[in-house]
Scaffold this active site. Structure first.
Site, mmCIF file in Angstrom:
data_model
loop_
_atom_site.group_PDB
_atom_site.id
_atom_site.type_symbol
_atom_site.label_atom_id
_atom_site.label_comp_id
_atom_site.label_asym_id
_atom_site.label_seq_id
_atom_site.Cartn_x
_atom_site.Cartn_y
_atom_site.Cartn_z
ATOM 1 N N CYS A 120 -45.807 1.707 -39.551
ATOM 2 C CA CYS A 120 -45.892 0.686 -38.507
ATOM 3 C C CYS A 120 -46.484 -0.564 -39.142
ATOM 4 C CB CYS A 120 -46.766 1.164 -37.357
ATOM 5 S SG CYS A 120 -46.578 0.123 -35.883
ATOM 6 N N CYS A 122 -48.544 -2.758 -37.274
ATOM 7 C CA CYS A 122 -49.640 -3.355 -36.500
ATOM 8 C C CYS A 122 -50.973 -3.376 -37.233
ATOM 9 C CB CYS A 122 -49.783 -2.682 -35.142
ATOM 10 S SG CYS A 122 -50.216 -0.955 -35.228
ATOM 11 N N CYS A 130 -46.582 -4.772 -33.693
ATOM 12 C CA CYS A 130 -45.956 -3.752 -34.548
ATOM 13 C C CYS A 130 -44.723 -4.288 -35.273
ATOM 14 C CB CYS A 130 -45.602 -2.522 -33.727
ATOM 15 S SG CYS A 130 -47.027 -1.811 -32.887
ATOM 16 N N LYS A 199 -43.084 7.088 -27.020
ATOM 17 C CA LYS A 199 -44.428 6.532 -27.164
ATOM 18 C C LYS A 199 -44.644 5.520 -26.051
ATOM 19 C CE LYS A 199 -47.440 3.946 -30.230
ATOM 20 N NZ LYS A 199 -47.644 3.422 -31.573
ATOM 21 N N ARG A 209 -57.434 1.269 -31.633
ATOM 22 C CA ARG A 209 -57.209 -0.133 -32.019
ATOM 23 C C ARG A 209 -58.446 -0.719 -32.675
ATOM 24 N NH1 ARG A 209 -53.084 -1.889 -27.224
ATOM 25 N NH2 ARG A 209 -51.481 -0.409 -27.870
ATOM 26 N N ARG A 221 -48.052 -4.586 -25.815
ATOM 27 C CA ARG A 221 -46.950 -3.898 -26.486
ATOM 28 C C ARG A 221 -45.849 -3.448 -25.514
ATOM 29 N NH1 ARG A 221 -49.637 -3.878 -31.142
ATOM 30 N NH2 ARG A 221 -51.370 -2.489 -31.616
ATOM 31 N N GLU A 237 -34.689 8.331 -25.136
ATOM 32 C CA GLU A 237 -35.283 7.968 -26.437
ATOM 33 C C GLU A 237 -35.201 9.145 -27.414
ATOM 34 O OE1 GLU A 237 -36.402 5.261 -27.716
ATOM 35 O OE2 GLU A 237 -37.059 3.920 -26.124
ATOM 36 N N LYS A 252 -46.272 10.820 -26.974
ATOM 37 C CA LYS A 252 -47.586 10.223 -27.191
ATOM 38 C C LYS A 252 -47.897 9.255 -26.063
ATOM 39 C CE LYS A 252 -49.877 7.164 -30.335
ATOM 40 N NZ LYS A 252 -49.733 6.231 -31.393
ATOM 41 N N SER A 278 -56.518 8.785 -29.399
ATOM 42 C CA SER A 278 -57.927 8.408 -29.542
ATOM 43 C C SER A 278 -58.683 8.379 -28.213
ATOM 44 C CB SER A 278 -58.023 7.045 -30.236
ATOM 45 O OG SER A 278 -57.322 6.060 -29.502
HETATM 46 C C1 PBG Z 1 -49.506 2.252 -34.411
HETATM 47 C C2 PBG Z 1 -50.173 3.401 -33.779
HETATM 48 C C3 PBG Z 1 -51.051 3.426 -32.679
HETATM 49 C C4 PBG Z 1 -51.472 4.748 -32.556
HETATM 50 C C5 PBG Z 1 -50.833 5.479 -33.549
HETATM 51 N N1 PBG Z 1 -50.027 4.634 -34.276
HETATM 52 C C6 PBG Z 1 -51.592 2.348 -31.842
HETATM 53 C C7 PBG Z 1 -50.781 1.571 -30.919
HETATM 54 O O1 PBG Z 1 -49.568 1.742 -30.772
HETATM 55 O O2 PBG Z 1 -51.374 0.690 -30.334
HETATM 56 C C8 PBG Z 1 -52.455 5.259 -31.549
HETATM 57 C C9 PBG Z 1 -53.177 6.477 -31.933
HETATM 58 C C10 PBG Z 1 -54.353 6.822 -31.098
HETATM 59 O O3 PBG Z 1 -54.693 6.162 -30.098
HETATM 60 O O4 PBG Z 1 -54.986 7.822 -31.449
HETATM 61 N N2 PBG Z 1 -48.498 1.656 -33.713
#
Ligand code: PBG
Length: 329
Positions: A120, A122, A130, A199, A209, A221, A237, A252, A278
């Protein structure tokens, strides 16, 4: 009178029977542990938004990988924080960046541990989006097709460093096909592709983040990640990613989307992953710190529910703790 029961009392009352007839088993070999790799040496610092998780330099990441292996965890996923950021996220495809360096170091230290890399932009862009940002009539937007070219470059760098799987998490259209084609053309037919297929644009990414220093500097996003209200779109998807050559499809976040996970497993009967993100992790940590919950019992229940809903693979920050607890049981 004949009494009926979903599980006969004679089985419920006996521990051996409860164990024998349990439908879902959580084991450390389904866990993937995320690592955040930063430039430098001998650097290990706790991430304040995610207690128990660390920013690690490459050498420290290799040590952490060894610990995972010793606990029976078979795979890790790497996120990188670059030394500098710019609008095109150039450090994302620098072969000497923290992620490729960590892949090489971990493969040297623990060759049998599977190394997955998050693909990615980002973490690498100065604006935190991203992809490549352009303008349209409604303001800023991410240019899907310009972004694809950079994601392909990043995936090739990770594969070249020896990653077993690359995991695009950007949610651009057609990135799975573009990456698969480029990997094959470059001789990386054996490199797998774990797609963040469904996602969602989620508030549960908040703590990450901060960990990845990837919060968007403007906007959000929503133009590329999915609307939490949409279910059928997730199925579409996943279907496209399977058609384009994904080896594993992922949902996710996990907990607020277990219905999506179950439906995807049932419909596609395909290797399926879930990302216990997270926010899901940090909520448990915060509640445990306040003495509001039993952390061990709650984590094992959460992981069981994700597995029960259809995940074969679970990416989770709880992986090391859970692996330890499972050994104790
Ligand atoms: C990158 C990415 C993100 C996460 C995994 N890969 C953040 C986002 O899309 O903002 C989140 C992982 C997490 O919250 O544990 N695009």
């Amino acid at each position: 009178m004949i009494s009926s029961s979903a599980r006969p009392r004679r089985l419920r009352n006996l521990k051996w029977a409860r164990d024998m007839f349990r439908e879902t088993r959580v084991t450390a070999d389904s866990f993937v542990y995320p690592l955040f790799v930063v430039p430098g040496k001998k650097y290990k610092k706790e991430i304040s938004s995610m207690p128990g998780c660390f920013h690690l330099s490459v050498d420290e990441a290799a040590l952490e990988a060894e610990k995972c292996r010793a606990l029976g965890i078979n795979a890790i996923i790497l996120f990188g924080l670059p030394s500098k950021k710019d609008p095109l996220g150039k450090e994302a495809y620098n072969p000497k960046g923290p992620v490729p360096e960590a892949v090489r170091a971990i493969k040297r230290a623990v060759p049998e541990l599977a190394v997955i890399t998050d693909v990615c932009l980002c973490e690498y862009t100065s604006h935190g989006h991203c992809g490549v940002v352009t303008k349209n009539a409604c303001g800023h937007m991410v240019d899907n097709d310009q972004t694809l070219k950079l994601l392909v470059k990043e995936a090739l760098v990770h594969a070249g460093a020896g990653a077993d799987f690359v995991a695009p998490s950007d949610m651009m259209d057609n990135r799975v096909g573009a990456i698969r084609e480029a990997l094959d053309a470059a001789g990386f037919q054996q490199t797998g592709l774990l797609s963040y297929a469904a996602k969602y644009s989620s508030a549960f990414y908040g703590p990450f983040r901060e960990a990845a220093q990837s919060a968007p500097q403007f906007g959000d996003r929503k133009t590329y990640q999915m609307d939490p209200a949409n279910f059928l779109e997730a199925l579409r998807e996943v279907e496209l990613d399977v058609m384009q050559g994904a080896d594993i499809v992922m949902v996710k976040p996990a907990l607020a989307y277990l219905d999506v996970l179950r439906a995807i497993k049932d419909k596609f009967q395909f290797p399926t992953a879930a990302y216990n993100v997270s926010g899901e992790y940090s909520m448990v940590k915060a509640a445990a710190k306040q003495g509001l919950i039993n952390e061990k019992a709650m984590v094992l229940e959460i992981l069981t529910s994700i597995k029960r809903a259809g995940a074969d693979m679970i990416i989770t920050y709880h992986a090391k703790d859970a692996a330890k607890w499972l050994k104790e049981i």
